[in-house]
Design a protein around this motif. Structure first.
Motif, PDB file in Angstrom:
ATOM      1  N   SER A  59       0.915  -1.165   0.062  1.00  0.00           N
ATOM      2  CA  SER A  59       0.140   0.017   0.085  1.00  0.00           C
ATOM      3  C   SER A  59       0.732   1.428   0.187  1.00  0.00           C
ATOM      4  O   SER A  59       2.096   1.230   0.317  1.00  0.00           O
ATOM      5  CB  SER A  59      -1.002   0.079   1.339  1.00  0.00           C
ATOM      6  N   GLY A  60       0.323   2.286  -0.654  1.00  0.00           N
ATOM      7  CA  GLY A  60       1.059   3.545  -0.072  1.00  0.00           C
ATOM      8  C   GLY A  60       1.157   4.141   1.161  1.00  0.00           C
ATOM      9  O   GLY A  60       2.381   4.693   1.639  1.00  0.00           O
ATOM     10  N   THR A  61       0.445   3.517   2.020  1.00  0.00           N
ATOM     11  CA  THR A  61       0.514   3.781   3.421  1.00  0.00           C
ATOM     12  C   THR A  61       1.757   3.153   4.010  1.00  0.00           C
ATOM     13  O   THR A  61       2.777   3.618   4.743  1.00  0.00           O
ATOM     14  CB  THR A  61      -0.729   3.500   4.411  1.00  0.00           C
ATOM     15  N   ILE A  64       4.765   5.134   2.885  1.00  0.00           N
ATOM     16  CA  ILE A  64       5.156   6.323   3.909  1.00  0.00           C
ATOM     17  C   ILE A  64       5.788   5.765   5.027  1.00  0.00           C
ATOM     18  O   ILE A  64       6.703   6.027   5.410  1.00  0.00           O
ATOM     19  CB  ILE A  64       3.952   7.107   4.131  1.00  0.00           C
ATOM     20  N   ALA A  88      -3.973   8.707   5.987  1.00  0.00           N
ATOM     21  CA  ALA A  88      -2.888   7.549   5.548  1.00  0.00           C
ATOM     22  C   ALA A  88      -1.508   8.468   5.364  1.00  0.00           C
ATOM     23  O   ALA A  88      -0.333   7.783   5.954  1.00  0.00           O
ATOM     24  CB  ALA A  88      -3.257   6.974   4.284  1.00  0.00           C
ATOM     25  N   THR A  89      -1.662   9.691   5.500  1.00  0.00           N
ATOM     26  CA  THR A  89      -0.111  10.434   5.460  1.00  0.00           C
ATOM     27  C   THR A  89       0.435  10.770   6.756  1.00  0.00           C
ATOM     28  O   THR A  89       1.624  10.362   6.898  1.00  0.00           O
ATOM     29  CB  THR A  89      -0.446  12.027   4.742  1.00  0.00           C
ATOM     30  N   VAL A 133       1.977  16.690   0.878  1.00  0.00           N
ATOM     31  CA  VAL A 133       1.242  15.978  -0.086  1.00  0.00           C
ATOM     32  C   VAL A 133       1.030  16.856  -1.414  1.00  0.00           C
ATOM     33  O   VAL A 133       1.032  18.296  -1.422  1.00  0.00           O
ATOM     34  CB  VAL A 133      -0.097  15.958   0.635  1.00  0.00           C
ATOM     35  N   ASP A 159       4.275  12.904  -0.194  1.00  0.00           N
ATOM     36  CA  ASP A 159       3.191  11.764  -0.339  1.00  0.00           C
ATOM     37  C   ASP A 159       2.473  12.132  -1.844  1.00  0.00           C
ATOM     38  O   ASP A 159       1.653  12.818  -1.723  1.00  0.00           O
ATOM     39  CB  ASP A 159       2.312  11.884   0.884  1.00  0.00           C
ATOM     40  N   GLU A 162      -1.695  10.618  -4.552  1.00  0.00           N
ATOM     41  CA  GLU A 162      -2.623  11.105  -5.440  1.00  0.00           C
ATOM     42  C   GLU A 162      -2.303  11.667  -6.848  1.00  0.00           C
ATOM     43  O   GLU A 162      -3.034  12.097  -7.543  1.00  0.00           O
ATOM     44  CB  GLU A 162      -3.611  12.186  -4.735  1.00  0.00           C
ATOM     45  N   SER A 183       0.386   5.517  -4.299  1.00  0.00           N
ATOM     46  CA  SER A 183      -0.694   4.586  -4.102  1.00  0.00           C
ATOM     47  C   SER A 183      -1.323   3.881  -5.368  1.00  0.00           C
ATOM     48  O   SER A 183      -1.381   4.691  -6.463  1.00  0.00           O
ATOM     49  CB  SER A 183      -1.515   5.128  -3.333  1.00  0.00           C
ATOM     50  N   GLY A 195      -2.141  -1.115  -3.537  1.00  0.00           N
ATOM     51  CA  GLY A 195      -0.692  -1.379  -3.557  1.00  0.00           C
ATOM     52  C   GLY A 195      -0.123  -0.044  -3.447  1.00  0.00           C
ATOM     53  O   GLY A 195      -0.694   0.952  -3.398  1.00  0.00           O
ATOM     54  N   TRP A 319     -11.117  16.696   2.067  1.00  0.00           N
ATOM     55  CA  TRP A 319     -10.614  15.961   3.171  1.00  0.00           C
ATOM     56  C   TRP A 319     -10.666  16.948   4.584  1.00  0.00           C
ATOM     57  O   TRP A 319     -10.319  18.039   4.654  1.00  0.00           O
ATOM     58  CB  TRP A 319      -8.835  15.709   3.122  1.00  0.00           C
TER      59      TRP A 319
HETATM   60  C1  LIG Z   1      -4.784   7.026  -1.058  1.00  0.00           C
HETATM   61  C2  LIG Z   1      -3.966   7.892  -0.310  1.00  0.00           C
HETATM   62  C3  LIG Z   1      -2.626   7.189   0.705  1.00  0.00           C
HETATM   63  C4  LIG Z   1      -2.629   5.871   1.117  1.00  0.00           C
HETATM   64  O1  LIG Z   1      -2.588   5.040  -0.131  1.00  0.00           O
HETATM   65  P1  LIG Z   1      -3.015   3.474   0.272  1.00  0.00           P
HETATM   66  O2  LIG Z   1      -2.425   2.772  -0.855  1.00  0.00           O
HETATM   67  O3  LIG Z   1      -4.501   3.448   0.127  1.00  0.00           O
HETATM   68  O4  LIG Z   1      -2.456   3.160   1.399  1.00  0.00           O
HETATM   69  C5  LIG Z   1      -2.033   8.096   1.393  1.00  0.00           C
HETATM   70  N1  LIG Z   1      -1.886   9.506   1.116  1.00  0.00           N
HETATM   71  C6  LIG Z   1      -2.953   9.925   0.353  1.00  0.00           C
HETATM   72  C7  LIG Z   1      -2.956  11.493   0.291  1.00  0.00           C
HETATM   73  C8  LIG Z   1      -3.811   9.235  -0.297  1.00  0.00           C
HETATM   74  O5  LIG Z   1      -4.910   9.756  -0.984  1.00  0.00           O
END
Ligand SMILES: *Cc1c(COP(=O)(O)O)cnc(C)c1O
Length: 374
Positions: A59-61, A64, A88-89, A133, A159, A162, A183, A195, A319
């Protein structure tokens, strides 16, 4: 009821590239753990964005999280983080037992305000890292942010979850800092169902991340662990989807840009509506088209969201900033303006359907529902 119009849904290639790569994995029984698709997907993303190295994760999380770990962020450390973002950031800062300090947005891109960042450095001179971000695919003020981080000798994490494919003065978002995270979650501009990818020019560190995300297994016949491990590695099947999706990324950016421009054109005579602004010399990926309503507008975001919902159309508020989240209520927040810009954007913003599967007629329908309110 008419077919639902989504904010952003998965969009596989018409050519079926994804299936080809998955089939290859099946045929060679490289279902798991690793394999050609993972290696190639890392290589292809690195090439696309112009980074030296990449590691594919679940994942993107996780990406990070590993960036913070690679910077040795730990208990007692402070990490500056954009307030206006998805949780998630910020969550991985807590995973590392460190302390986030949230930074407000500016009005020209809605991303981290360099002036507020500078102010944060006055109050906390030695943060361990800065996480910025590129919100909704619109690049932040990178010249200013990079300069400030350099002056204070503080590593930058982008991050770019997006903003895959978006550029600032010709350079890809995610490649300005020490680490960049992408992400491939279901709603992102390209998806692998789930992923992420961590990129960096530091080869050793990326190799180390690959070690951590496969449970930190030492090179022994038996299972030997000298370090804490994580099960964060992307699978070969998932990477196959990613390779196929990457082939249509440029097309998706074009489609998202068209969607944004159609909204912009449609709302140009409605004084109360403003599109999320972008800087000159940037090429956003326009992952989501987002509007704000002027404070004086009688129509409020909730009116738009409810009206669209009645037409089976998905939309969302912007958000909710991290400094307003109960889970982060003990964290400090640095702003320049009396009323925080991020709070204001949250109160006045609406994310509109930006699905690349949406037809022009469907977008016209969305536009008409909104126009009728004014
Ligand atoms: C989607 C998103 C993430 C997390 O990504 P995942 O793959 O869902 O864990 C982190 N930061 C931002 C700004 C996002 O939009």
């Amino acid at each position: 009821m008419s077919e639902k119009i989504f904010l952003a849904s998965p969009h596989m290639s018409d050519e079926g590239y994804e299936k080809e790569y998955i089939k290859e994995a099946f045929d060679t029984n490289w279902i798991a753990p690793l394999g050609e698709n993972v290696n190639k997907f890392e290589e292809e993303i690195a090439n696309y964005v112009g980074a030296q190295n990449a590691a594919a994760l679940t994942s993107g999380t996780a990406a990070i999280h590993m960036a913070l770990k690679a910077l040795d962020v730990k208990q007692g450390d402070i990490v500056f983080c954009s307030s206006l973002t998805f949780s998630a950031t910020a969550n991985p800062i807590i995973y590392q037992n460190a302390t986030p300090v949230f930074i407000d947005s500016e009005e020209e891109t809605w991303n981290m305000d360099p002036v507020a960042l500078e102010k944060a450095f006055e109050k906390y001179p030695n943060p361990k890292a800065v996480i910025i971000v590129h919100l909704y695919g619109i690049p932040a003020k990178m010249d200013e942010i990079v300069k400030i981080c350099k002056e204070h000798n503080t590593p930058l994490i982008e991050d770019a979850a997006e903003s895959l494919g978006a550029t600032y003065k010709g350079k890809q978002t995610g490649t300005f800092g020490k680490y960049g995270a992408y992400s491939f979650n279901g709603n992102k501009i390209i998806t692998t169902s789930g992923g992420g990818m961590l990129v960096s020019d530091d080869k050793e560190k990326i190799q180390k991340v690959r070690f951590w995300i496969t449970q930190s297994r030492e090179k022994e016949r038996y299972y030997e662990h000298k370090e804490l491990g994580y099960n964060y590695r992307m699978s070969n099947i998932v990477a196959g989807i990613g390779r196929g999706q990457l082939k249509v990324l440029n097309k998706r950016i074009e489609q998202k840009t068209d969607i944004y421009n159609r909204y912009k054109e449609a709302f140009k005579d409605i004084e109360e509506i403003e599109m999320q602004p972008t800087l000159e010399n940037t090429k956003p990926n326009y992952w989501l088209s987002v509007i704000t309503l002027k404070e004086t507008s009688k129509v409020k975001p909730i009116d738009i969201i409810v009206a669209l919902e009645k037409g089976n159309i998905e939309s969302r508020p912007v958000w909710k900033p991290m400094h307003m989240q109960p889970v982060f209520e003990d964290c400090d927040f640095i702003k320049v303006k009396e009323k925080a810009v991020s709070t204001d954007l949250f109160e006045r913003g609406v994310c509109l359907p930006s699905d690349t599967k949406m037809t022009v007629e469907q977008q016209e329908k969305v536009i008409n529902v909104i126009k009728k309110l004014f």
